[in-house]
Design a protein around this motif. Structure first.
Motif, PDB file in Angstrom:
ATOM      1  N   UNK A 142      41.358  33.767  31.467  1.00 24.49           N
ATOM      2  CA  UNK A 142      40.071  33.136  31.165  1.00 24.49           C
ATOM      3  C   UNK A 142      39.030  34.184  30.796  1.00 24.49           C
ATOM      4  N   UNK A 143      39.076  35.335  31.445  1.00 22.93           N
ATOM      5  CA  UNK A 143      38.128  36.398  31.111  1.00 22.93           C
ATOM      6  C   UNK A 143      38.386  36.990  29.743  1.00 22.93           C
ATOM      7  N   UNK A 144      39.662  37.220  29.408  1.00 29.26           N
ATOM      8  CA  UNK A 144      39.979  37.775  28.086  1.00 29.26           C
ATOM      9  C   UNK A 144      39.691  36.767  26.980  1.00 29.26           C
ATOM     10  N   UNK A 145      39.904  35.480  27.241  1.00 31.93           N
ATOM     11  CA  UNK A 145      39.564  34.455  26.248  1.00 31.93           C
ATOM     12  C   UNK A 145      38.064  34.437  25.979  1.00 31.93           C
ATOM     13  N   UNK A 146      37.275  34.548  27.043  1.00 28.56           N
ATOM     14  CA  UNK A 146      35.819  34.589  26.866  1.00 28.56           C
ATOM     15  C   UNK A 146      35.399  35.848  26.123  1.00 28.56           C
ATOM     16  N   UNK A 147      36.071  36.957  26.384  1.00 28.37           N
ATOM     17  CA  UNK A 147      35.748  38.194  25.685  1.00 28.37           C
ATOM     18  C   UNK A 147      36.076  38.096  24.198  1.00 28.37           C
ATOM     19  N   UNK A 152      36.334  38.158  40.063  1.00 30.00           N
ATOM     20  CA  UNK A 152      36.592  39.582  39.824  1.00 30.00           C
ATOM     21  C   UNK A 152      37.631  39.773  38.731  1.00 30.00           C
ATOM     22  N   UNK A 153      38.717  38.987  38.784  1.00 30.77           N
ATOM     23  CA  UNK A 153      39.752  39.080  37.755  1.00 30.77           C
ATOM     24  C   UNK A 153      39.205  38.694  36.393  1.00 30.77           C
ATOM     25  N   UNK A 154      38.389  37.648  36.333  1.00 28.55           N
ATOM     26  CA  UNK A 154      37.807  37.222  35.055  1.00 28.55           C
ATOM     27  C   UNK A 154      36.892  38.299  34.488  1.00 28.55           C
ATOM     28  N   UNK A 155      36.114  38.937  35.359  1.00 30.35           N
ATOM     29  CA  UNK A 155      35.231  40.009  34.903  1.00 30.35           C
ATOM     30  C   UNK A 155      36.022  41.192  34.374  1.00 30.35           C
ATOM     31  N   UNK A 156      37.064  41.597  35.102  1.00 30.72           N
ATOM     32  CA  UNK A 156      37.868  42.736  34.666  1.00 30.72           C
ATOM     33  C   UNK A 156      38.622  42.421  33.375  1.00 30.72           C
ATOM     34  N   UNK A 157      39.100  41.179  33.233  1.00 27.09           N
ATOM     35  CA  UNK A 157      39.751  40.791  31.979  1.00 27.09           C
ATOM     36  C   UNK A 157      38.741  40.751  30.839  1.00 27.09           C
ATOM     37  N   UNK A 197      36.304  42.754  30.376  1.00 26.75           N
ATOM     38  CA  UNK A 197      36.074  44.125  29.899  1.00 26.75           C
ATOM     39  C   UNK A 197      37.368  44.812  29.500  1.00 26.75           C
ATOM     40  N   UNK A 198      38.480  44.068  29.484  1.00 27.32           N
ATOM     41  CA  UNK A 198      39.737  44.613  28.995  1.00 27.32           C
ATOM     42  C   UNK A 198      40.609  45.283  30.023  1.00 27.32           C
ATOM     43  N   UNK A 199      40.391  45.007  31.321  1.00 29.30           N
ATOM     44  CA  UNK A 199      41.182  45.637  32.378  1.00 29.30           C
ATOM     45  C   UNK A 199      42.058  44.644  33.118  1.00 29.30           C
ATOM     46  N   UNK A 200      42.261  43.457  32.548  1.00 29.84           N
ATOM     47  CA  UNK A 200      43.044  42.429  33.219  1.00 29.84           C
ATOM     48  C   UNK A 200      44.474  42.376  32.727  1.00 29.84           C
ATOM     49  N   UNK A 201      44.957  41.166  32.448  1.00 26.83           N
ATOM     50  CA  UNK A 201      46.348  40.982  32.020  1.00 26.83           C
ATOM     51  C   UNK A 201      46.539  41.582  30.633  1.00 26.83           C
ATOM     52  N   UNK A 202      47.775  41.962  30.358  1.00 26.26           N
ATOM     53  CA  UNK A 202      48.103  42.568  29.071  1.00 26.26           C
ATOM     54  C   UNK A 202      48.332  41.482  28.023  1.00 26.26           C
ATOM     55  N   UNK A 203      47.928  41.767  26.802  1.00 28.04           N
ATOM     56  CA  UNK A 203      48.153  40.856  25.693  1.00 28.04           C
ATOM     57  C   UNK A 203      49.646  40.764  25.404  1.00 28.04           C
ATOM     58  N   UNK A 225      51.679  43.750  33.428  1.00 33.28           N
ATOM     59  CA  UNK A 225      50.963  44.868  32.842  1.00 33.28           C
ATOM     60  C   UNK A 225      50.207  45.686  33.867  1.00 33.28           C
ATOM     61  N   UNK A 226      49.663  46.827  33.448  1.00 37.23           N
ATOM     62  CA  UNK A 226      48.957  47.705  34.384  1.00 37.23           C
ATOM     63  C   UNK A 226      47.687  47.087  34.938  1.00 37.23           C
ATOM     64  N   UNK A 227      47.030  46.251  34.138  1.00 35.19           N
ATOM     65  CA  UNK A 227      45.776  45.660  34.605  1.00 35.19           C
ATOM     66  C   UNK A 227      45.961  44.764  35.807  1.00 35.19           C
ATOM     67  N   UNK A 228      46.921  43.825  35.748  1.00 38.68           N
ATOM     68  CA  UNK A 228      47.144  42.894  36.841  1.00 38.68           C
ATOM     69  C   UNK A 228      47.675  43.604  38.076  1.00 38.68           C
ATOM     70  N   UNK A 229      48.597  44.525  37.888  1.00 42.36           N
ATOM     71  CA  UNK A 229      49.143  45.241  39.047  1.00 42.36           C
ATOM     72  C   UNK A 229      48.046  46.046  39.732  1.00 42.36           C
TER      73      UNK A 229
END
Length: 349
Positions: free
Chosen positions: A300-305, A282-287, A289-295, A207-211
């Motif tokens: 771990x960041x998106x799970x916490x979010x 950094x990756x966990x923080x960005x995920x 706030x919704x800027x990490x891996x795509x659903x 996805x765009x977030x990881x790239x």
């Protein structure tokens, strides 16, 4: 000594030292002159010091254990991270839904949900494991990018010096001032169009977030490594063996590769080890706030979010990914401190 084993007498007209005043050294005295410890290389001595650090070795074993779980378990775990069961929403750890309990009553074996389930009935344990895999992958890839770019840039800047070093270091200062989060947002928007037309399965899944995160690491996060390598090269290039290599006509690339970088290996290892937890955080923080891996790929960041909405009723959904981030980042930081103590000769007792 003469043939009979006696010390010869000194001629009174000779200016030589009287041998009768000396005694043959005993075996115990000879043993005292023997080297007490076998000579070892710098790297082997550093590894010995690292193995003596019990806390660092415990963290290393813990990281190896977590990495093996993230790699092996998804292949043998009975659930997938996308598998949903609407009848098994928000189950507590090791709790079964009514449908699963009925299957158990009929004599069928049902694998338990070790960490419970989320709001869509997906097994939470496998999602945390996949999130850990993503975080570790980001950490190691980021460290690899930082090492490659930082070594090349810092060694060139330090070796040539002068105006080359001045210009390259001013570029580093400019990069330090760039806001990484803003660049991630801009890159995420710019890469969406590229992914929509791409046929590469890996690019689509990331996805765009990881790239964009990988691109930002390649653009911004190597500057610390470059400064560390530059400082080491500036001190090493004045050594006699570098001057000798120049005198033999060796090229700059050969001198940097064969003479300078091997002597910077301690700085490179320590900086890379400290960069991994920074990249993971950094990756966990960005995920988060919704800027990490795509659903639906979990992080771990998106799970916490996602767990914030049910924090009061289902606190365990936040506890498990937060604990995973805590253990990984803390272990890498303590291991980095152990590597610094092992490789820094100033700390040698």
């Amino acid at each position: 000594m003469d043939k009979s084993g006696n010390m010869p007498k000194k001629n009174f007209l000779s200016f030589q030292i009287d041998p009768a005043k000396f005694a043959t050294a005993s075996d115990a005295e000879k043993a005292q002159q023997v080297t007490q410890r076998q000579s070892v290389s710098y790297m082997r001595d550093a590894m010995r010091r690292l193995r003596a650090n019990k806390l660092a070795m415990f963290c290393l074993c813990l990281l190896i254990f977590i990495t093996l779980i993230a790699i092996i378990v998804p292949y043998i775990y009975p659930y997938t991270y996308t598998q949903q069961d609407v009848s098994a929403k928000h189950l507590m750890p090791f709790e079964y839904s009514r449908k699963e309990q009925a299957r158990i009553d009929n004599g069928e074996f049902v694998f338990p949900h070790i960490m419970g389930t989320d709001n869509l009935g997906r097994d939470y344990c496998i999602r945390v494991i996949y999130g850990t895999r993503i975080s570790l992958m980001v950490g190691f890839v980021a460290a690899l990018i930082v090492v490659i770019i930082g070594i090349i840039y810092g060694s060139i800047s330090g070796y040539f010096g002068g105006k080359v070093d001045l210009i390259m270091m001013r570029i580093v200062d400019i990069i330090y001032s760039l806001p990484d989060v803003l660049i991630v947002i801009l890159l995420s928007v710019a890469i969406k169009d590229f992914i929509s037309t791409s046929t590469n399965d890996l690019i689509i899944r990331l996805g765009p977030g990881m790239i964009s995160i990988f691109i930002v690491f390649g653009l911004l996060y190597w500057v610390s490594m470059a400064r560390q390598v530059r400082g080491q090269v500036l001190s090493i290039k004045e050594q006699e063996y570098v001057l000798a290599a120049r005198a033999t006509g060796a090229s700059a690339a050969h001198i940097i590769r064969k003479h300078m970088l091997p002597n910077c290996i301690s700085v490179i290892i320590i900086t890379a080890a400290m960069q991994i937890p920074s990249a993971i955080f950094t990756e966990s923080f960005l995920s988060f706030v919704g800027l990490g891996v795509s659903m639906p790929m979990p992080s771990l960041g998106s799970l916490a979010s996602d767990a914030r909405s049910g924090l009061i009723s289902y606190p365990y959904l936040l506890l498990f990914p937060a604990m995973a981030i805590f253990l990984i980042v803390l272990s890498f930081n303590l291991l980095g401190n152990g590597l610094r103590d092992a490789f820094d000769p100033k700390l040698r007792s």
